[in-house]
Design a protein around this motif. Structure first.
Motif, mmCIF file in Angstrom:
data_model
loop_
_atom_site.group_PDB
_atom_site.id
_atom_site.type_symbol
_atom_site.label_atom_id
_atom_site.label_comp_id
_atom_site.label_asym_id
_atom_site.label_seq_id
_atom_site.Cartn_x
_atom_site.Cartn_y
_atom_site.Cartn_z
ATOM 1 N N SER A 198 0.844 -1.191 0.000
ATOM 2 C CA SER A 198 0.000 0.000 0.000
ATOM 3 C C SER A 198 0.879 1.241 0.000
ATOM 4 C CB SER A 198 -0.956 0.019 1.193
ATOM 5 O OG SER A 198 -0.253 0.273 2.386
ATOM 6 N N MET A 199 0.232 2.394 -0.160
ATOM 7 C CA MET A 199 0.940 3.676 -0.210
ATOM 8 C C MET A 199 0.518 4.516 0.985
ATOM 9 S SD MET A 199 0.322 4.646 -4.190
ATOM 10 C CE MET A 199 -1.241 3.841 -4.491
ATOM 11 N N SER A 200 1.475 5.117 1.634
ATOM 12 C CA SER A 200 1.130 5.985 2.765
ATOM 13 C C SER A 200 0.340 7.203 2.294
ATOM 14 C CB SER A 200 2.391 6.414 3.525
ATOM 15 O OG SER A 200 3.305 7.034 2.665
ATOM 16 N N ALA A 201 0.478 7.532 1.003
ATOM 17 C CA ALA A 201 -0.296 8.657 0.458
ATOM 18 C C ALA A 201 -1.785 8.332 0.396
ATOM 19 C CB ALA A 201 0.209 9.004 -0.935
ATOM 20 N N ASP A 202 -2.094 7.054 0.468
ATOM 21 C CA ASP A 202 -3.496 6.628 0.496
ATOM 22 C C ASP A 202 -3.963 6.631 1.949
ATOM 23 O OD1 ASP A 202 -5.888 5.227 0.636
ATOM 24 O OD2 ASP A 202 -5.270 3.699 -0.799
ATOM 25 N N SER A 203 -4.726 7.633 2.331
ATOM 26 C CA SER A 203 -5.075 7.778 3.739
ATOM 27 C C SER A 203 -5.977 6.660 4.243
ATOM 28 C CB SER A 203 -5.748 9.132 3.974
ATOM 29 O OG SER A 203 -6.892 9.243 3.154
ATOM 30 N N TRP A 204 -6.572 5.926 3.324
ATOM 31 C CA TRP A 204 -7.448 4.838 3.748
ATOM 32 C C TRP A 204 -6.702 3.504 3.854
ATOM 33 C CZ3 TRP A 204 -9.779 7.413 -0.833
ATOM 34 C CH2 TRP A 204 -10.511 8.535 -0.438
ATOM 35 N N GLY A 205 -5.449 3.489 3.418
ATOM 36 C CA GLY A 205 -4.643 2.290 3.571
ATOM 37 C C GLY A 205 -5.115 1.120 2.719
ATOM 38 N N LYS A 206 -5.590 1.409 1.504
ATOM 39 C CA LYS A 206 -6.022 0.313 0.650
ATOM 40 C C LYS A 206 -4.834 -0.591 0.339
ATOM 41 C CE LYS A 206 -7.827 2.484 -2.859
ATOM 42 N NZ LYS A 206 -7.447 3.866 -2.508
ATOM 43 N N LEU A 207 -5.086 -1.891 0.382
ATOM 44 C CA LEU A 207 -4.036 -2.879 0.139
ATOM 45 C C LEU A 207 -4.219 -3.536 -1.223
ATOM 46 C CD1 LEU A 207 -3.996 -4.636 3.629
ATOM 47 C CD2 LEU A 207 -2.207 -3.165 2.687
ATOM 48 N N GLN A 208 -3.079 -3.781 -1.903
ATOM 49 C CA GLN A 208 -3.062 -4.630 -3.095
ATOM 50 C C GLN A 208 -2.445 -5.953 -2.670
ATOM 51 O OE1 GLN A 208 -4.229 -4.170 -6.165
ATOM 52 N NE2 GLN A 208 -4.972 -2.103 -5.782
ATOM 53 N N PHE A 209 -3.204 -7.035 -2.814
ATOM 54 C CA PHE A 209 -2.752 -8.339 -2.348
ATOM 55 C C PHE A 209 -2.150 -9.164 -3.473
ATOM 56 C CE2 PHE A 209 -4.111 -8.859 2.023
ATOM 57 C CZ PHE A 209 -5.065 -7.861 2.186
ATOM 58 N N GLY A 210 -1.173 -10.011 -3.108
ATOM 59 C CA GLY A 210 -0.718 -11.041 -4.009
ATOM 60 C C GLY A 210 -1.716 -12.182 -4.058
ATOM 61 N N ALA A 211 -1.427 -13.162 -4.915
ATOM 62 C CA ALA A 211 -2.372 -14.261 -5.151
ATOM 63 C C ALA A 211 -2.425 -15.278 -4.009
ATOM 64 C CB ALA A 211 -2.035 -14.973 -6.458
ATOM 65 N N GLY A 212 -1.433 -15.243 -3.135
ATOM 66 C CA GLY A 212 -1.433 -16.168 -2.002
ATOM 67 C C GLY A 212 -0.549 -17.390 -2.230
ATOM 68 N N THR A 213 0.008 -17.907 -1.132
ATOM 69 C CA THR A 213 0.808 -19.123 -1.165
ATOM 70 C C THR A 213 0.315 -20.057 -0.078
ATOM 71 O OG1 THR A 213 2.798 -17.977 -1.951
ATOM 72 C CG2 THR A 213 3.120 -20.108 -0.852
ATOM 73 N N GLN A 214 -0.071 -21.251 -0.483
ATOM 74 C CA GLN A 214 -0.500 -22.241 0.506
ATOM 75 C C GLN A 214 0.721 -23.014 0.976
ATOM 76 O OE1 GLN A 214 -3.419 -25.114 -0.851
ATOM 77 N NE2 GLN A 214 -4.102 -25.487 1.227
ATOM 78 N N VAL A 215 0.997 -22.920 2.261
ATOM 79 C CA VAL A 215 2.154 -23.591 2.857
ATOM 80 C C VAL A 215 1.676 -24.787 3.669
ATOM 81 C CG1 VAL A 215 4.066 -23.373 4.495
ATOM 82 C CG2 VAL A 215 3.519 -21.476 2.939
ATOM 83 N N VAL A 216 2.256 -25.943 3.382
ATOM 84 C CA VAL A 216 1.975 -27.146 4.154
ATOM 85 C C VAL A 216 3.272 -27.606 4.795
ATOM 86 C CG1 VAL A 216 1.235 -29.552 4.060
ATOM 87 C CG2 VAL A 216 0.054 -27.821 2.677
#
Lengths: 114, 112
Positions: A93-111
């Protein structure tokens, strides 16, 4: 188009081993990089986060390494335990975004196997 | 402890139905978010709200709307559900300046 690219999609590691998850981004305005951990049936929860003024942050067995010039960051899980089995998401995210919107990665399933 | 509660864990709806997903947070957080989670795509932001009656589109708002009439409650509305809206829906809340997002357990919606 995903702004944060995460790999691998899944990984299997033996108990005591090291799990490594990598993320890359393009937007140089990103300046906050959290990792979220999600157990089955639960929502994601903040695990650890880093800002670009440091190259590494460690909390217990979890370490974030950050490479600003390469626009990459990674999560290392040392001495992996079966209780670490979960899906891990990197985000930015960007600190310039006062709402703190997040851009997520696709995820990693760890076993983690016993 | 922050608590974000989503009213349903599982929902099954038919194509064309109007669907309401409800989310309540108990920490007086200003910001609330709706995401959908799909395998291989991670979490994608649908809508967010930064105050009562204030809302902004996220990355994938098409086919969705939201309502925030009270600070603690944020609703996601599917006006006419379609099969491609079958997904896990996650609600989150946060407060400035730290903006750490706290998530609910999710609602798994199946549209048949």
């Amino acid at each position: 188009q995903q702004q944060v690219k995460q790999s691998p999609q899944s990984l299997i590691v033996q108990k005591g081993g090291i799990s490594i998850i990598n993320c890359a981004y393009e937007n140089t305005a990103f300046d906050y990089f959290p990792w979220y951990q999600q157990f089955p049936g639960k929502g994601p929860a903040l695990l650890i986060a880093i800002r670009p003024d440091v190259s590494e942050k460690k909390e217990g067995r979890f370490t974030i390494s950050f490479n600003k010039s390469a626009k990459q960051f990674s999560l290392h899980i040392m001495d992996s335990q079966p209780g670490d089995s979960a899906t891990y998401f990197c985000a930015a995210s960007m600190s310039a975004d006062s709402w703190g919107k997040l851009q997520f990665g696709a995820g990693t399933q760890v076993v983690v196997t016993p | 402890d922050v608590k974000v509660t989503q009213s349903s864990r599982y929902l099954v709806k038919r194509t064309g139905e109007k669907v309401f997903l409800e989310c309540v947070q108990d920490m007086d957080h200003e910001n609330m978010f709706w995401y959908r989670q799909d395998p291989g795509l991670g979490l994608r932001l649908i809508y967010f709200s930064y105050d009562v009656k204030m809302k902004e589109k996220g990355d994938i708002p098409e086919g969705y709307s939201v309502s925030r009439e009270k600070k603690e409650r944020f609703s996601l509305i599917l006006e006419s559900a379609s099969t491609n809206q079958t997904s896990m829906y996650l609600c989150a809340s946060s407060f400035p300046p730290k903006n750490i997002q706290y998530f609910g357990a999710g609602t798994r919606l199946s549209v048949l």
